[in-house]
Write a protein that holds these residues in place. Structure first.
Motif, PDB file in Angstrom:
ATOM      1  N   THR A 191       0.835  -1.204   0.000  1.00  0.00           N
ATOM      2  CA  THR A 191       0.000   0.000   0.000  1.00  0.00           C
ATOM      3  C   THR A 191       0.869   1.253   0.000  1.00  0.00           C
ATOM      4  N   GLY A 192       0.291   2.348  -0.439  1.00  0.00           N
ATOM      5  CA  GLY A 192       0.978   3.636  -0.373  1.00  0.00           C
ATOM      6  C   GLY A 192       0.788   4.437  -1.649  1.00  0.00           C
ATOM      7  N   GLU A 194       2.592   6.755  -2.579  1.00  0.00           N
ATOM      8  CA  GLU A 194       3.904   7.102  -3.129  1.00  0.00           C
ATOM      9  C   GLU A 194       4.542   5.955  -3.905  1.00  0.00           C
ATOM     10  N   ASP A 234      -3.547   4.518  -1.075  1.00  0.00           N
ATOM     11  CA  ASP A 234      -3.910   4.732   0.325  1.00  0.00           C
ATOM     12  C   ASP A 234      -5.408   5.016   0.490  1.00  0.00           C
ATOM     13  N   GLY A 258       1.024   1.303   5.963  1.00  0.00           N
ATOM     14  CA  GLY A 258      -0.252   1.765   6.498  1.00  0.00           C
ATOM     15  C   GLY A 258      -0.666   1.172   7.834  1.00  0.00           C
TER      16      GLY A 258
END
Ligand code: AMP
Ligand code: MG
Length: 406
Positions: A191-192, A194, A234, A258
């Motif tokens: 996840t993320g 970025e 996210d 996360g």
């Protein structure tokens, strides 16, 4: 969602909690010898025949009756009549009578009547008649039928890990197919906002996804069937949807990122959207403290820290013991030992700490550049982690440390 600071649990406690919630896989499937390495046996394997199936010779020499060699010596050789020859793969049908010998090669069946094999170096290599320069004992140099294993004995047990030697054991018994446990199935989600996949252009503020690849490949190393691997933004709804889509097909879902206390630490929200009660969150260790665990239906979800080294520690400390319970594979149990520090480490460890190390010949080497939790490159060459108890001061070269081999 409930993100209030919880008191970290001890790693051992966390492992027990997650293992208690994990059921061993009971489904099995047929597997051929070619694909069986790395699997777990789902049946006992009984030897269908003696191994070796016949008494055989461990040397090149002569099959003899030991009684005939009584008194034989360098100066007092016994002379025997050579009645034939038997090679590996051959069969000599006649019985060796008193005063007789049979030329024999390594691996060849020892003929009826003979009870010993004299090495050719202890004879004159005779063709029709052979001089024996040494007295032989009853059954000297004689490999009995069934010396390796007996027909009807349990060769391998249900639940055993099949490594190269075990594959060889099956082959020696002539077995081509066995029932094995179904492989554990896992889905990996990074996840993320970025995070981008390798292959995409590196734009401002983005970094490439390394966790997805480290986790997938580590799981494959542990003989897990990784059925899907993907990245989520996210947006909690996206991660939630991925978990819902794959949970039925997977025994285990491993996510990364996360799981801390920031605004974008979505996994808490994802758990709550899925109605998952967390089994634990936060482990008393550094790195990898922020790890969240729960169960969605029968699927275990382990949400690891996003920092690459932290995620790696979590993989070994939490995912691996979960897999060991899921499969019953004792090769996945932690391998602990001690080593002497080759070099010092100048940081204190108020919290239990796992330091990247290379262990060889009882010595633990800490790379000068030990790296932060967010580093991936310093994990290169590591084959162990030093397990530093909480409350430790600086570590001096020469000190004995506990290590966990990877
Ligand atoms: P998080 O746990 O999501 O707060 O992430 C912690 C740190 O790890 C951040 O610097 C992230 O950019 C980084 N990170 C998170 N996921 C990944 C990933 N899949 N690959 C590499 N770095 C990551
Ligand atoms: Mg994140």
């Amino acid at each position: 969602m409930n993100k209030e600071i919880t008191k970290p649990l001890q790693l051992e406690e966390v492992i027990r909690l997650i293992q208690d919630q994990t059921d061993i896989i009971t489904d099995s499937e047929k597997c051929t010898l070619d694909d069986v390495r790395g699997r777990i046996l789902a049946e006992d394997i009984i030897a269908p025949h003696d191994q070796p199936p016949f008494p055989r010779s461990p040397f090149d020499g002569y099959a003899v009756r030991s009684r005939d060699t009584e008194g034989a010596g360098q100066e007092t050789p016994v002379v025997l009549e050579v009645i034939g020859e038997v090679d590996a793969g051959g069969w000599f049908g006649e019985t060796v009578a008193p005063g007789q010998a049979v030329r024999i090669m390594t691996g060849a069946p020892i003929p009826e009547g003979a009870d010993a094999v004299i090495k050719q170096e202890e004879t004159d290599y005779g063709e029709d008649r052979v001089r024996i320069y040494r007295e032989m004992r009853d059954h000297q140099n004689y490999i009995f039928a069934g010396e390796d294993y007996r027909q009807g004995s349990v060769l391998l047990e249900k639940g055993e890990y099949i490594g190269p030697v075990e594959v060889g054991i099956l082959a020696s018994a002539g077995i081509c197919e066995v029932f094995v446990q179904r492989k554990p199935r896992a889905v990996v989600i990074s996840t993320g906002d970025e995070i981008i996949y390798p292959g995409q252009p590196l734009t401002a503020g983005k970094i490439y996804d390394s966790n997805l690849y480290t986790i997938v490949n580590q799981l494959k190393d542990w003989n897990v069937d990784v059925i899907a691997a993907m990245h989520s933004s996210d947006r909690a709804e996206q991660a939630e949807e991925m978990i819902r889509r794959y949970a039925n097909a997977a025994d285990l879902i491993v996510t990364s990122g996360g799981v801390s206390v920031g605004k974008k630490d979505i996994m808490h929200e994802v758990f709550s959207m899925l109605g998952i009660d967390r089994i634990f969150w936060k482990v008393g260790m550094k790195p990898g403290a922020a790890v969240l665990a729960g169960k969605f239906g029968n699927t275990v979800i382990l949400s690891l820290s996003g920092n690459p080294y932290a995620a790696y520690v979590d993989l070994h400390m939490i995912v691996r013991p979960t897999l060991s319970r899921l499969t019953g594979n004792n090769r996945l149990e932690m391998i602990r030992g001690t080593a002497v520090l080759a070099n010092g480490y100048d940081r204190k460890s108020p919290v239990r700490r796992f330091i990247r190390a290379f262990v060889q010949d009882g010595k633990a080497y800490i790379d000068g550049h030990t790296g932060g939790n967010g580093d991936i490159s310093s994990g290169r060459h590591m084959n162990a982690m030093i397990d530093v108890p909480s409350g430790s001061g600086e570590l001096m070269a020469g000190a004995e440390v506990n290590v966990i081999l990877l």
